[in-house]
Enzyme design. Structure first.
Site, mmCIF file in Angstrom:
data_model
loop_
_atom_site.group_PDB
_atom_site.id
_atom_site.type_symbol
_atom_site.label_atom_id
_atom_site.label_comp_id
_atom_site.label_asym_id
_atom_site.label_seq_id
_atom_site.Cartn_x
_atom_site.Cartn_y
_atom_site.Cartn_z
ATOM 1 N N ASN A 9 0.869 -1.177 0.000
ATOM 2 C CA ASN A 9 0.000 0.000 0.000
ATOM 3 C C ASN A 9 0.906 1.227 0.000
ATOM 4 O O ASN A 9 1.473 1.575 1.024
ATOM 5 C CB ASN A 9 -0.893 -0.027 1.249
ATOM 6 C CG ASN A 9 -1.742 1.230 1.370
ATOM 7 O OD1 ASN A 9 -1.782 2.051 0.460
ATOM 8 N ND2 ASN A 9 -2.408 1.379 2.504
ATOM 9 N N LYS A 11 0.109 4.236 -0.244
ATOM 10 C CA LYS A 11 -0.539 5.414 0.342
ATOM 11 C C LYS A 11 -0.318 6.619 -0.589
ATOM 12 O O LYS A 11 -0.295 6.434 -1.804
ATOM 13 C CB LYS A 11 -0.034 5.636 1.766
ATOM 14 C CG LYS A 11 -0.180 4.354 2.612
ATOM 15 C CD LYS A 11 0.031 4.529 4.073
ATOM 16 C CE LYS A 11 -0.147 3.183 4.778
ATOM 17 N NZ LYS A 11 -0.009 3.267 6.230
ATOM 18 N N HIS A 95 -9.421 1.205 4.808
ATOM 19 C CA HIS A 95 -8.165 1.356 5.553
ATOM 20 C C HIS A 95 -8.407 2.281 6.749
ATOM 21 O O HIS A 95 -9.194 3.221 6.665
ATOM 22 C CB HIS A 95 -7.086 1.939 4.631
ATOM 23 C CG HIS A 95 -5.725 1.879 5.235
ATOM 24 N ND1 HIS A 95 -5.302 2.791 6.169
ATOM 25 C CD2 HIS A 95 -4.715 0.998 5.072
ATOM 26 C CE1 HIS A 95 -4.062 2.474 6.550
ATOM 27 N NE2 HIS A 95 -3.689 1.385 5.897
ATOM 28 N N GLU A 97 -6.778 4.637 7.906
ATOM 29 C CA GLU A 97 -6.547 6.063 7.630
ATOM 30 C C GLU A 97 -7.782 6.684 6.991
ATOM 31 O O GLU A 97 -8.079 7.857 7.204
ATOM 32 C CB GLU A 97 -5.293 6.234 6.751
ATOM 33 C CG GLU A 97 -4.022 6.000 7.564
ATOM 34 C CD GLU A 97 -2.862 5.409 6.780
ATOM 35 O OE1 GLU A 97 -2.872 5.461 5.536
ATOM 36 O OE2 GLU A 97 -1.939 4.882 7.438
ATOM 37 N N GLU A 166 -5.302 -4.884 10.439
ATOM 38 C CA GLU A 166 -4.279 -3.872 10.680
ATOM 39 C C GLU A 166 -4.581 -3.169 12.006
ATOM 40 O O GLU A 166 -5.406 -2.244 12.042
ATOM 41 C CB GLU A 166 -4.272 -2.835 9.549
ATOM 42 C CG GLU A 166 -3.957 -3.416 8.194
ATOM 43 C CD GLU A 166 -3.356 -2.363 7.270
ATOM 44 O OE1 GLU A 166 -2.292 -2.632 6.727
ATOM 45 O OE2 GLU A 166 -3.942 -1.273 7.112
ATOM 46 N N GLY A 172 2.674 2.317 10.875
ATOM 47 C CA GLY A 172 3.625 3.416 10.755
ATOM 48 C C GLY A 172 4.315 3.775 12.057
ATOM 49 O O GLY A 172 4.971 4.811 12.164
ATOM 50 N N SER A 212 3.572 -2.138 10.373
ATOM 51 C CA SER A 212 5.026 -2.229 10.607
ATOM 52 C C SER A 212 5.585 -3.610 10.285
ATOM 53 O O SER A 212 6.489 -4.093 10.966
ATOM 54 C CB SER A 212 5.365 -1.830 12.048
ATOM 55 O OG SER A 212 4.981 -0.490 12.297
HETATM 56 P P1 13P Z 1 3.177 0.356 7.716
HETATM 57 O O1 13P Z 1 3.688 -0.911 7.121
HETATM 58 O O2 13P Z 1 3.912 1.583 7.242
HETATM 59 O O3 13P Z 1 3.056 0.280 9.206
HETATM 60 O O4 13P Z 1 1.682 0.567 7.157
HETATM 61 C C1 13P Z 1 0.796 -0.500 7.208
HETATM 62 C C2 13P Z 1 -0.403 -0.133 6.448
HETATM 63 O O5 13P Z 1 -1.147 0.747 6.819
HETATM 64 C C3 13P Z 1 -0.656 -0.852 5.187
HETATM 65 O O6 13P Z 1 -1.928 -0.589 4.714
#
Ligand code: 13P
Length: 250
Positions: A9, A11, A95, A97, A166, A172, A212
């Site tokens: 992803n 982003k 997601h 976010e 997740e 992150g 992560s």
């Molecule tokens: P990270 O791997 O940067 O923690 O992000 C995970 C994520 O949100 C994948 O959709």
């Protein structure tokens, strides 16, 4: 046996040549990797060029969101047919976010999943609790609610979806769920699926872990019985680390 699926992803990262260079590098790294599905999910603006770059390789293309309407007055939104025409096969839905910053709810997740399936796309439906919800002892309630509501009424198509667990506190932050913590929730999601669609279907649905995930922790996470892949953020922006995670899943 469930084929593992590792998706990157991206982003809101990567433009133009940087995006294409990353895809070319991933293609080189994973050209000989069998047995694992590999997906990259660039931003909308890079999808068409990315589709051309992925063509004929074992790297598949995903998007990061989709609207539920077929067409119409929805300024700024992208329909499933638009993604299809851009060469997309997978789409991330719900997601955290988007839930956190853009008003995504279980209901809109469900509408998006239905629209994606109707257009022949494979939704990657994200679920996961916040740190506050975990600390309050509400992790199970939240994950079961998001799973049931997000996947409500999908019918036989449910067998085609992918779920991504997740935990919001691991995204992150560098703070990964331990393999045991992740496995516990993956098993909970699988039990929830079993209760709603029966064991045969539930046992075929892939559940990715995200938060992560990196080369150092991927192998242990991916060897858990109910962890069927990864949804990778930061580590998917470099071909080497993304490929190392993919190889850990072989
Ligand atoms: P990270 O791997 O940067 O923690 O992000 C995970 C994520 O949100 C994948 O959709």
């Amino acid at each position: 046996m469930r084929t593992k699926i590792i998706a990157g992803n991206w982003k809101m990262n990567m433009t133009g040549t940087a995006a294409l260079d990353l895809i070319e590098a991933v293609k080189r790294e994973v050209a000989d990797v069998g047995k694992v599905e590999v997906v990259v999910c660039p931003p909308f603006t890079e999808l068409k060029a990315a589709a051309a770059a992925c063509a004929g390789s074992n790297v598949m293309l995903g998007a990061q969101n989709v609207h539920w309407a077929e067409a119409g007055a929805f300024t700024g939104e992208i329909s499933a047919a638009m993604l299809q025409s851009a060469g997309v096969k997978y789409v991330i839905i719900g997601h955290s976010e988007r839930r956190q910053y853009f008003g995504e709810t279980d209901e809109t997740v469900n509408k998006r999943a239905k629209a994606a399936l109707a257009a022949g796309l494979i939704p990657i439906v994200c679920v996961g609790e916040t740190l506050e919800e975990r600390d309050d002892g509400r992790m199970e309630d939240v994950v079961v609610r998001q799973t049931k509501a997000g996947l409500d009424g999908l019918g036989a198509d449910i067998s085609r979806i992918v779920i991504a667990y997740e935990p919001v506190w691991a995204i992150g932050t560098g703070r990964t769920a331990t393999p045991a913590q992740a496995q516990e929730v993956h098993a909970l999601i699988r039990r929830t699926l079993c209760e709603t669609v029966g064991g045969d279907v539930a046992n075929g649905i892939r559940i990715q872990y995200g938060g992560s995930m990196k080369p150092e922790n991927a192998k242990e996470l991916l060897s858990q019985p109910d962890i069927d892949g990864g949804l990778i953020g930061g580590a998917a922006l470099k071909a080497e680390s993304f490929a190392a995670i993919i190889k850990a899943g072989v």
